[in-house]
Design an enzyme around this catalytic site. Structure first.
Site, PDB file in Angstrom:
ATOM      1  N   ASN A   1       0.839  -1.212   0.000  1.00 45.98           N
ATOM      2  CA  ASN A   1       0.000   0.000   0.000  1.00 45.98           C
ATOM      3  C   ASN A   1       0.871   1.258   0.000  1.00 45.98           C
ATOM      4  O   ASN A   1       0.550   2.237  -0.680  1.00 45.98           O
ATOM      5  CB  ASN A   1      -0.954  -0.003   1.192  1.00 45.98           C
ATOM      6  CG  ASN A   1      -2.213  -0.796   0.903  1.00 45.98           C
ATOM      7  OD1 ASN A   1      -3.083  -0.338   0.169  1.00 45.98           O
ATOM      8  ND2 ASN A   1      -2.295  -1.997   1.455  1.00 45.98           N
TER       9      ASN A   1
ATOM     10  N   MET B   1       0.943  -3.267  12.358  1.00 41.89           N
ATOM     11  CA  MET B   1       0.412  -4.327  13.225  1.00 41.89           C
ATOM     12  C   MET B   1       0.565  -3.996  14.706  1.00 41.89           C
ATOM     13  O   MET B   1       1.009  -4.831  15.506  1.00 41.89           O
ATOM     14  CB  MET B   1       1.111  -5.653  12.899  1.00 41.89           C
ATOM     15  CG  MET B   1       0.943  -6.091  11.459  1.00 41.89           C
ATOM     16  SD  MET B   1      -0.784  -6.202  10.948  1.00 41.89           S
ATOM     17  CE  MET B   1      -1.263  -7.679  11.816  1.00 41.89           C
TER      18      MET B   1
ATOM     19  N   HIS C   1      -8.426  -1.483   5.806  1.00 37.53           N
ATOM     20  CA  HIS C   1      -8.758  -2.810   6.327  1.00 37.53           C
ATOM     21  C   HIS C   1      -9.277  -3.668   5.177  1.00 37.53           C
ATOM     22  O   HIS C   1     -10.104  -3.208   4.389  1.00 37.53           O
ATOM     23  CB  HIS C   1      -9.821  -2.670   7.427  1.00 37.53           C
ATOM     24  CG  HIS C   1     -10.161  -3.975   8.057  1.00 37.53           C
ATOM     25  ND1 HIS C   1      -9.305  -4.626   8.912  1.00 37.53           N
ATOM     26  CD2 HIS C   1     -11.242  -4.779   7.931  1.00 37.53           C
ATOM     27  CE1 HIS C   1      -9.852  -5.776   9.290  1.00 37.53           C
ATOM     28  NE2 HIS C   1     -11.032  -5.890   8.714  1.00 37.53           N
TER      29      HIS C   1
ATOM     30  N   ASP D   1     -10.764  -1.057  14.110  1.00 32.49           N
ATOM     31  CA  ASP D   1     -11.427  -0.996  12.796  1.00 32.49           C
ATOM     32  C   ASP D   1     -12.856  -0.461  12.888  1.00 32.49           C
ATOM     33  O   ASP D   1     -13.744  -0.906  12.146  1.00 32.49           O
ATOM     34  CB  ASP D   1     -11.413  -2.389  12.118  1.00 32.49           C
ATOM     35  CG  ASP D   1     -10.004  -2.943  11.964  1.00 32.49           C
ATOM     36  OD1 ASP D   1      -9.085  -2.158  11.668  1.00 32.49           O
ATOM     37  OD2 ASP D   1      -9.817  -4.152  12.148  1.00 32.49           O
TER      38      ASP D   1
HETATM   39  C1  GRF Z   1      -3.399  -4.928   3.777  1.00 34.64           C
HETATM   40  O1  GRF Z   1      -4.176  -6.022   3.421  1.00 34.64           O
HETATM   41  C2  GRF Z   1      -4.189  -3.988   4.638  1.00 34.64           C
HETATM   42  O2  GRF Z   1      -5.536  -3.978   4.339  1.00 34.64           O
HETATM   43  C3  GRF Z   1      -3.957  -4.546   6.014  1.00 34.64           C
HETATM   44  O3  GRF Z   1      -2.635  -4.985   6.014  1.00 34.64           O
HETATM   45  C4  GRF Z   1      -2.232  -5.302   4.688  1.00 34.64           C
HETATM   46  C5  GRF Z   1      -0.994  -4.512   4.401  1.00 34.64           C
HETATM   47  O4  GRF Z   1      -0.395  -4.898   3.197  1.00 34.64           O
HETATM   48  N1  GRF Z   1      -4.257  -3.536   7.015  1.00 34.64           N
HETATM   49  P1  GRF Z   1       0.877  -4.093   2.655  1.00 34.64           P
HETATM   50  O5  GRF Z   1       1.940  -4.144   3.738  1.00 34.64           O
HETATM   51  O6  GRF Z   1       0.465  -2.707   2.319  1.00 34.64           O
HETATM   52  O7  GRF Z   1       1.320  -4.877   1.442  1.00 34.64           O
END
Ligand code: GRF
Length: 205
Positions: A18, A94, A113, A149
């Site tokens: 992301n 996380m 999410h 969330d």
């Molecule tokens: C994604 O699926 C997001 O929705 C969740 O954690 C994941 C992160 O993926 N919160 P990345 O590290 O951006 O590849």
């Protein structure tokens, strides 16, 4: 907003795909924002490497050296402030955040999410969706509040659940939509087009 570029701070723990889509949208001129810093609690997070490749300050702040969640968040706030961050973007971060971070950035923390909230909050959202037997899944960008969330929803996107889907195939379909809607939501914030009224977020034209 003309003349002023929104400074965002991205917090990530994992692969950072992301983050990459936000970087790519900024570099393509589709998102008017600047990533002031990327912070991870995990030294091995690929997000840090992605940031370094694009000359974005990449910081590892290890949660294990702090006495508690509040002390950790105080260190995050200090670092975010040092970099002039105006919007905090959680992208696969996380860690449970505390009021220390929430109060430092009121109405200015977003999360993504991998489910259509309020369904399937928490961990393993894609597996929860498959186990439940839903026919449509998706992802949600929302403002962060004190719950898990639970904050006001900004943008959502749907994907079909197909026969024979596994957690991996469904996750791949969802994450492709995440990469589209997260930059979109940040852009709306940057343009000052999001208004929060209680639970509801309205988007001005
Ligand atoms: C994604 O699926 C997001 O929705 C969740 O954690 C994941 C992160 O993926 N919160 P990345 O590290 O951006 O590849």
């Amino acid at each position: 907003m003309k003349g002023k570029i929104l400074k965002i701070g991205v917090l990530a723990s994992g692969s950072g795909s992301n983050l990459q889509s936000i970087i790519d949208n900024i570099e393509a001129g589709k998102l008017q924002a600047e990533i002031a810093c990327v912070i991870s609690n995990n030294a091995a997070s690929f997000a840090l490497e992605r940031a370094r490749k694009h000359d974005i300050p990449a910081l590892h702040i290890d949660h294990r050296i702090f006495t508690g969640r509040e002390a950790y968040d105080a260190a995050l706030v200090e670092t975010l402030a040092e970099h002039g961050v105006e919007l905090v973007v959680l992208a696969g971060f996380m860690r449970i955040i505390t009021p220390v971070l929430l109060h430092a950035y009121p109405g200015a923390i977003m999360n993504i999410h991998p489910a259509l909230l309020p369904a399937f909050p928490g961990l393993h959202a894609q597996r929860q969706a498959l186990d439940y037997g839903v026919k449509v899944a998706g992802c949600t960008v929302h403002f962060v509040d004190a719950g898990t969330d639970t904050g006001p929803i900004i943008v959502q996107a749907t994907v079909p659940v197909l026969e024979g889907d596994t957690e991996e195939t469904l996750s791949a379909r969802i994450v492709a939509e995440e990469h589209r809607i997260y930059p979109e939501a940040i852009g709306l914030f940057a343009e000052g087009r999001l208004k929060v009224n209680g639970r509801k977020v309205s988007i001005s034209p």
